[in-house]
Write a protein that holds these residues in place. Sequence first.
Motif, short mmCIF file in Angstrom:
data_model
loop_
_atom_site.label_atom_id
_atom_site.label_comp_id
_atom_site.label_asym_id
_atom_site.label_seq_id
_atom_site.Cartn_x
_atom_site.Cartn_y
_atom_site.Cartn_z
N CYS A 71 34.63 76.79 39.18
CA CYS A 71 35.19 76.34 37.90
C CYS A 71 36.36 75.38 38.12
CB CYS A 71 35.68 77.53 37.08
SG CYS A 71 34.42 78.76 36.72
N GLN A 74 34.87 71.44 39.45
CA GLN A 74 33.63 71.05 38.80
C GLN A 74 33.33 69.57 39.00
OE1 GLN A 74 31.02 72.05 37.27
NE2 GLN A 74 31.41 74.23 37.02
N ARG A 76 30.36 68.12 37.27
CA ARG A 76 29.92 67.79 35.91
C ARG A 76 29.31 69.05 35.30
NH1 ARG A 76 26.21 64.98 39.06
NH2 ARG A 76 27.34 63.03 38.76
N LEU A 77 29.21 69.08 33.98
CA LEU A 77 28.67 70.24 33.28
C LEU A 77 27.57 69.80 32.31
CD1 LEU A 77 31.95 72.22 32.49
CD2 LEU A 77 30.14 72.92 34.07
N ARG A 128 35.22 68.22 30.98
CA ARG A 128 35.95 69.25 31.72
C ARG A 128 37.45 69.16 31.47
NH1 ARG A 128 34.03 66.99 37.08
NH2 ARG A 128 34.19 65.15 35.73
N LYS A 129 37.90 68.01 30.99
CA LYS A 129 39.27 67.84 30.50
C LYS A 129 39.18 67.00 29.23
CE LYS A 129 40.27 63.79 33.43
NZ LYS A 129 41.21 63.20 34.40
N GLU A 132 38.65 63.22 29.62
CA GLU A 132 37.70 62.80 30.65
C GLU A 132 36.97 61.53 30.22
OE1 GLU A 132 33.85 64.52 33.17
OE2 GLU A 132 35.03 65.86 31.90
N CYS A 143 38.02 72.88 35.26
CA CYS A 143 37.50 73.00 33.91
C CYS A 143 38.60 73.47 32.95
CB CYS A 143 36.33 73.99 33.89
SG CYS A 143 35.60 74.20 32.24
N ARG A 144 38.71 72.83 31.81
CA ARG A 144 39.76 73.16 30.84
C ARG A 144 39.58 74.53 30.23
NH1 ARG A 144 37.77 70.49 25.30
NH2 ARG A 144 35.72 69.73 25.96
N CYS A 152 36.55 82.63 32.40
CA CYS A 152 36.10 81.56 31.51
C CYS A 152 36.38 81.97 30.08
CB CYS A 152 34.61 81.31 31.71
SG CYS A 152 33.93 80.08 30.57
N CYS A 162 26.47 76.79 34.41
CA CYS A 162 27.53 77.55 35.08
C CYS A 162 26.99 78.85 35.68
CB CYS A 162 28.65 77.87 34.10
SG CYS A 162 29.54 76.43 33.49
#
Length: 234
Positions: A71, A74, A76-77, A128-129, A132, A143-144, A152, A162
């Motif tokens: 986490c 990261q 990318r998500l 993630r922020k 970004e 990850c924010r 999480c 994830c």
Amino acid sequence: MSQKEIEESLNLLQKDWDVDPILRNFMLGKITDVSDYKIKVKDVVFHVPYLNSEKKYILWKCYWPDCHNCCDRQGRLPLSSDDLITIGKGLKYSKTSDFIKNETLTATYQEPGPSGQMTTMTTINLKRKTDETEADDGTHISCRFLDGEGGCSMHPDRPGVCYLYPFSSWLENEQGKARVHATYQFTGDCPGFYLADSLDPMKDEFKDYSKTIYDYNMASNRTNREGFGSVSFS
């Protein structure tokens, strides 16, 4: 990831964790006498590296909450269409379109496929922020939604991807039917890999991840069919 990036990650990891020198050499491509051991668990075929010179399998276990590198670093998500709805509602968006506009970025990138071919992916990714940009895609960002204790804040409604770590997965056509395959991601960020004489210590993980990986692949395919992403091979 390049070998240089993996080495940088391993060096950072070793500041807090012991890393088996054999595993380090393997991740850096210095051990090449490796067999691909396949084990089918429910609807997924797992590909487990077997080091012939050591006569050992590479297995894995999670060290959360002592470790939350997956986490905190990261790349990318990617989001499935299910994620867009669930996470959007969790962030108090009444319209999925508004969630996509404000909280996500679309990125196109290439990944090597299981047979060496390049796979071009276009995905909608959770930021993630908050600030970004496209230039941040693929870079290590905390990850924010990671809280101060390594948990999480979105769990259990976090992105489906994830739940996969440290596995990556893909589909292959087998006699006209789609078969899900999975193997590890060796990014150099996870301290959970270890060597073992047999697969027995990881039976429970294979069983649990089989359902997770299968469900994620089905959701990803549905996402592409619904026009929220695409995959092409070259």
